[in-house]
Design a protein around this motif. Sequence first.
Motif, PDB file in Angstrom:
ATOM      1  N   SER A 182       0.835  -1.203   0.000  1.00 35.13           N
ATOM      2  CA  SER A 182       0.000   0.000   0.000  1.00 35.13           C
ATOM      3  C   SER A 182       0.867   1.248   0.000  1.00 35.13           C
ATOM      4  N   VAL A 183       0.275   2.328  -0.528  1.00 35.92           N
ATOM      5  CA  VAL A 183       0.895   3.649  -0.528  1.00 35.92           C
ATOM      6  C   VAL A 183      -0.114   4.635   0.043  1.00 35.92           C
ATOM      7  N   THR A 184       0.315   5.421   1.023  1.00 33.34           N
ATOM      8  CA  THR A 184      -0.563   6.425   1.632  1.00 33.34           C
ATOM      9  C   THR A 184       0.129   7.784   1.575  1.00 33.34           C
ATOM     10  N   ILE A 185      -0.578   8.748   1.003  1.00 30.10           N
ATOM     11  CA  ILE A 185      -0.067  10.115   1.002  1.00 30.10           C
ATOM     12  C   ILE A 185      -1.002  10.948   1.867  1.00 30.10           C
ATOM     13  N   SER A 186      -0.458  11.527   2.930  1.00 32.02           N
ATOM     14  CA  SER A 186      -1.254  12.317   3.866  1.00 32.02           C
ATOM     15  C   SER A 186      -0.669  13.721   3.968  1.00 32.02           C
ATOM     16  N   ALA A 187      -1.517  14.665   4.311  1.00 28.46           N
ATOM     17  CA  ALA A 187      -1.078  16.058   4.465  1.00 28.46           C
ATOM     18  C   ALA A 187      -1.794  16.673   5.645  1.00 28.46           C
ATOM     19  N   ARG A 188      -1.042  17.387   6.493  1.00 25.30           N
ATOM     20  CA  ARG A 188      -1.652  18.032   7.654  1.00 25.30           C
ATOM     21  C   ARG A 188      -0.870  19.303   8.001  1.00 25.30           C
ATOM     22  N   HIS A 189      -1.490  20.116   8.844  1.00 30.85           N
ATOM     23  CA  HIS A 189      -0.915  21.395   9.256  1.00 30.85           C
ATOM     24  C   HIS A 189      -0.153  21.184  10.563  1.00 30.85           C
ATOM     25  N   GLU A 190       1.123  21.560  10.596  1.00 34.61           N
ATOM     26  CA  GLU A 190       1.941  21.458  11.811  1.00 34.61           C
ATOM     27  C   GLU A 190       2.631  22.795  12.053  1.00 34.61           C
ATOM     28  N   GLY A 191       2.078  23.606  12.925  1.00 39.77           N
ATOM     29  CA  GLY A 191       2.675  24.901  13.234  1.00 39.77           C
ATOM     30  C   GLY A 191       2.719  25.786  12.002  1.00 39.77           C
ATOM     31  N   GLU A 192       3.938  26.175  11.636  1.00 42.04           N
ATOM     32  CA  GLU A 192       4.098  27.044  10.465  1.00 42.04           C
ATOM     33  C   GLU A 192       4.315  26.254   9.182  1.00 42.04           C
ATOM     34  N   TRP A 193       4.157  24.938   9.271  1.00 40.00           N
ATOM     35  CA  TRP A 193       4.430  24.072   8.118  1.00 40.00           C
ATOM     36  C   TRP A 193       3.178  23.332   7.658  1.00 40.00           C
ATOM     37  N   VAL A 194       3.180  22.992   6.372  1.00 39.30           N
ATOM     38  CA  VAL A 194       2.296  21.950   5.850  1.00 39.30           C
ATOM     39  C   VAL A 194       3.174  20.723   5.645  1.00 39.30           C
ATOM     40  N   ARG A 195       2.760  19.631   6.312  1.00 36.41           N
ATOM     41  CA  ARG A 195       3.557  18.403   6.243  1.00 36.41           C
ATOM     42  C   ARG A 195       2.879  17.411   5.310  1.00 36.41           C
ATOM     43  N   ILE A 196       3.641  16.928   4.325  1.00 32.61           N
ATOM     44  CA  ILE A 196       3.142  15.931   3.383  1.00 32.61           C
ATOM     45  C   ILE A 196       3.953  14.658   3.581  1.00 32.61           C
ATOM     46  N   ASP A 197       3.281  13.569   3.991  1.00 33.61           N
ATOM     47  CA  ASP A 197       3.942  12.280   4.208  1.00 33.61           C
ATOM     48  C   ASP A 197       3.606  11.330   3.057  1.00 33.61           C
ATOM     49  N   VAL A 198       4.637  10.721   2.476  1.00 31.68           N
ATOM     50  CA  VAL A 198       4.448   9.673   1.468  1.00 31.68           C
ATOM     51  C   VAL A 198       4.958   8.378   2.084  1.00 31.68           C
TER      52      VAL A 198
END
Length: 519
Positions: A434-450
């Motif tokens: 499986s492949v999961t791409i997630s994105a969330r707001h962390e402080g002053e950053w947008v975090r994109i996890d692949v």
Amino acid sequence: MSDPAAKPGTEAPAAPGSAGTAAAAPGPGTEPAAAAAPARILVVDDEYGVRSAVAQILELEGYEVASAASGEEALALLASPGFDIALLDYRLPDTDGLALHKDILATGRQIMTCMITAYADIDLACAATFQGIDFFLPKPFMPDDLLNVVATLVKRRQARAEEERLRREHEASLLALAEEKSQTHSLISSLRDAVLVINQTGDVVLANQAMTALLESTEPEVLRRPVAGLLRGGPLASLIDTLESPAKDRTIGQLSIGERDFMTSIVTFRAEDGSALGRILTLSDISQVRRLAMEKEKFIRTMVHELKSPLGAVRSIIEVTTDKSMGDDLEAYLPLLRRAETRIDDLVQLISDLLSLSKSEQAKAASEPQLLEVAPLVEAALAGQAEHLAARGITASVQVEPGLPPVLAPIEDLELILNNLAGNAVKYNRVGGSVTISARHEGEWVRIDVEDTGIGIAAENVDQVFTEFFREKRPETKGLEGSGLGLSIVKRLTERAGGRLQLASGLGEGSVFSVFLPA
């Protein structure tokens, strides 16, 4: 040089007195001098864009700038006095930078010089330093790098002018010079090069912070000590004989201390009657120049191999086909021709990746940054992998936090980042994974996890996967094609957008690549 016309966000350190001044302060008993004129700089480069951009940057900082496109033009300008610094390109239409520097020396002009070139290697750096060029700046460079070099050259010129004035006034030991003139001390102390001054009796009279750091001592522990006793048994012990009895007034050499490489210069100062007043030892760190030269050589060797190997295979297939080594039946050659087609596709992809790598090294993207919604770009990246996902039975999912703020980045950069990471997550995954791409707001950053459930990365290779052409050699990666440039491109594009890249992986446990971009 990357985006040279843009004024840097921080100013280069100004020399004492006024920004860019090249005049020495008045000594005791003299009338205060008028406001010092800004340093005059000659820029010699046959590329109009580089020449004009460098001139704009320096003029914005208050320097007076003249420019020349050839060695002949440069010498004509230098026929008039008043230039303090010359920035010399190595390759010119009618000469080269080293030859031009010799011509400048022949005029008797006391000018600080910096060699600027895109053809930086350790041999050229050594030749330039041995010839007496004061600084070596490889292209491409940032505006801040240029301003820091010019500011350092201005300070060095000030120091030389002050030292010469004091020598003429006192004709005494360098101990009196160092003790009486605090400005000279402060100028030398501010240099990034390590400097050690000894007087005519061999005692240390001045050592700047860079030098005391190399000696692992403090200034009070170093001053007034005999130089032989100070250096014996330490990293500079090999310089003792030359410092005490140099064969000539200026001696240049190289020295390695730990993992750092230095260019050494020992200069003897003499009174008008020829007697030695003392000597100055200068150590200039050339580690970065050497490292860049080695990295460039390694990169070229690897690139040649990556190009030569598939071309050799295609050539062999063509020879077999044209010689009809397998008979006249075309069907017998079709598997070979398909293999040649695959090899050619790999070459085309390698060339595309090399172009992307080259573009990622530029300080500014081809298009302006814009506010981008992450979700559509993530969906598009996975859609581009649909065929490969289906072929290997890999499931893909997207998890984007509701209300996620947009990110500011050039659209083609973010697309390339996501496409490379999604492609790797599929390529190095397991069948049915499986492949999961997630994105969330962390402080002053947008975090994109692949995140993938693939073969993972060995702990000892985690820091190397962002290096050009690096690929893990394991049974699981055998047969997987790729240029080894994708992650290097991702890292550079992320950092150019003001972000950072993070990797968490374990052997056989899959990987998570996290891209942090400013929200």
